[in-house]
Design a protein around this motif. Structure first.
Motif, short mmCIF file in Angstrom:
data_model
loop_
_atom_site.label_atom_id
_atom_site.label_comp_id
_atom_site.label_asym_id
_atom_site.label_seq_id
_atom_site.Cartn_x
_atom_site.Cartn_y
_atom_site.Cartn_z
N LEU A 59 10.09 -14.55 3.46
CA LEU A 59 8.89 -14.23 2.68
C LEU A 59 8.16 -13.03 3.27
O LEU A 59 7.70 -12.15 2.53
N GLN A 60 8.06 -12.99 4.58
CA GLN A 60 7.39 -11.85 5.22
C GLN A 60 8.10 -10.55 4.87
O GLN A 60 7.46 -9.56 4.50
N GLU A 61 9.41 -10.54 5.01
CA GLU A 61 10.18 -9.33 4.71
C GLU A 61 10.04 -8.93 3.25
O GLU A 61 9.82 -7.75 2.93
N GLY A 62 10.16 -9.91 2.35
CA GLY A 62 10.07 -9.61 0.93
C GLY A 62 8.69 -9.18 0.49
O GLY A 62 8.53 -8.25 -0.31
N LEU A 63 7.67 -9.84 1.00
CA LEU A 63 6.31 -9.54 0.58
C LEU A 63 5.79 -8.22 1.16
O LEU A 63 4.85 -7.64 0.62
N THR A 64 6.43 -7.73 2.21
CA THR A 64 6.10 -6.38 2.68
C THR A 64 6.41 -5.38 1.57
O THR A 64 5.61 -4.48 1.29
N GLY A 67 3.92 -5.71 -1.24
CA GLY A 67 2.70 -4.99 -0.86
C GLY A 67 2.84 -3.49 -1.07
O GLY A 67 1.92 -2.83 -1.55
N PHE A 68 4.01 -2.96 -0.74
CA PHE A 68 4.25 -1.52 -0.92
C PHE A 68 4.20 -1.16 -2.41
O PHE A 68 3.61 -0.14 -2.79
N VAL A 69 4.81 -1.97 -3.24
CA VAL A 69 4.81 -1.70 -4.69
C VAL A 69 3.38 -1.74 -5.23
O VAL A 69 2.97 -0.86 -5.99
N ILE A 70 2.62 -2.75 -4.83
CA ILE A 70 1.22 -2.84 -5.28
C ILE A 70 0.44 -1.62 -4.79
O ILE A 70 -0.35 -1.03 -5.53
N GLY A 71 0.68 -1.23 -3.54
CA GLY A 71 0.03 -0.03 -3.00
C GLY A 71 0.42 1.22 -3.77
O GLY A 71 -0.40 2.12 -3.97
N MET A 92 -2.51 4.80 7.78
CA MET A 92 -2.14 4.52 9.17
C MET A 92 -3.12 3.55 9.83
O MET A 92 -2.71 2.64 10.56
N VAL A 93 -4.40 3.73 9.58
CA VAL A 93 -5.39 2.81 10.14
C VAL A 93 -5.21 1.41 9.55
O VAL A 93 -5.26 0.40 10.26
N GLY A 94 -4.96 1.35 8.25
CA GLY A 94 -4.73 0.05 7.60
C GLY A 94 -3.50 -0.66 8.14
O GLY A 94 -3.54 -1.86 8.43
N MET A 95 -2.40 0.09 8.29
CA MET A 95 -1.19 -0.52 8.86
C MET A 95 -1.42 -0.96 10.30
O MET A 95 -0.96 -2.03 10.71
N GLY A 96 -2.12 -0.12 11.06
CA GLY A 96 -2.40 -0.48 12.45
C GLY A 96 -3.25 -1.73 12.57
O GLY A 96 -2.97 -2.63 13.37
N ALA A 97 -4.29 -1.82 11.73
CA ALA A 97 -5.16 -3.00 11.76
C ALA A 97 -4.39 -4.24 11.33
O ALA A 97 -4.51 -5.31 11.96
N ALA A 98 -3.57 -4.11 10.28
CA ALA A 98 -2.78 -5.26 9.84
C ALA A 98 -1.80 -5.69 10.93
O ALA A 98 -1.59 -6.88 11.15
N GLY A 99 -1.22 -4.72 11.62
CA GLY A 99 -0.29 -5.04 12.71
C GLY A 99 -0.98 -5.73 13.86
O GLY A 99 -0.43 -6.67 14.46
N PHE A 120 1.19 -2.70 1.79
CA PHE A 120 0.23 -2.05 0.89
C PHE A 120 -0.25 -0.72 1.50
O PHE A 120 -0.29 0.30 0.82
N PHE A 121 -0.63 -0.74 2.78
CA PHE A 121 -1.17 0.46 3.42
C PHE A 121 -0.09 1.49 3.77
O PHE A 121 -0.41 2.63 4.09
N ASN A 122 1.16 1.09 3.70
CA ASN A 122 2.24 2.05 3.91
C ASN A 122 2.30 3.03 2.73
O ASN A 122 2.65 4.20 2.91
N SER A 123 1.95 2.58 1.54
CA SER A 123 2.01 3.43 0.35
C SER A 123 1.15 4.68 0.44
O SER A 123 1.65 5.77 0.16
#
Length: 169
Positions: A59-64, A67-71, A92-99, A120-123
């Motif tokens: 689920l984690q892999e798929g929902l990443t 999130g990218f598609v939604i972004g 980058m800040v969003g991905m860093g905070a999520a990480g 999502f923030f990768n987009s």
């Protein structure tokens, strides 16, 4: 092989000689290295630390990707509201905070939400990077510069993966 090497050298020359592309690459190199670390450590962290099942890891892999598609849909609607460098920073800040929150999480549901947010923030970063690369690269050099950029991206990504592997040593 010599033609490929010559084209990569030409692309690297333009990449390093163009301040916008060089800056984008240097900032991106940190992200690419981090992605390498993240990709290697996600499975053991999920299974061993969070106690996730294989399904929950999947689920984690798929929902990443979800999130990218939604972004990406978000960027299609709002990309023109801010300049591309601002979108790179937001992503980058969003991905860093999520990480960071993911690394501190103690529950699978929170971890799943964080990887989706990371996607999502990768987009914004990906879309803005592509636009900046296209605009800053001379038309006749785009193929060579993009090739050089993405070869170096993948090498740095692999270095991040190797660094995660060295944690066992």
């Amino acid at each position: 092989v010599s033609v490929i090497v010559a084209n990569l050298k030409s692309g690297f020359g333009t990449l390093w000689g163009t301040p916008v592309i060089r800056s984008l690459f240097i900032v991106g190199a940190l992200m690419f290295f981090s992605f390498g670390l993240w990709n290697v450590l996600l499975l053991p962290f999920s299974i061993e630390t969070l106690g996730a099942t294989e399904f929950e890891y999947g689920l984690q892999e798929g929902l990443t990707s979800v999130g990218f598609v939604i972004g990406s849909f978000f960027m299609a609607r709002f990309a023109n509201r801010l300049a591309e460098p601002i979108w790179v920073i937001i992503g980058m800040v969003g991905m860093g905070a999520a990480g960071l929150v993911y690394g501190l999480s103690t529950s699978i549901p929170l971890a799943i939400v964080m990887v989706m947010l990371s996607g999502f923030f990768n987009s914004p970063t990906s879309v803005a990077r592509a636009v900046l690369l296209q605009r800053a690269t001379p038309r006749d050099m785009r193929g060579r510069v993009f090739s050089a950029y993405y070869v170096m991206r993948d090498v740095i990504f692999l270095l991040g993966m190797a660094a995660a592997g060295l944690a066992d040593v």
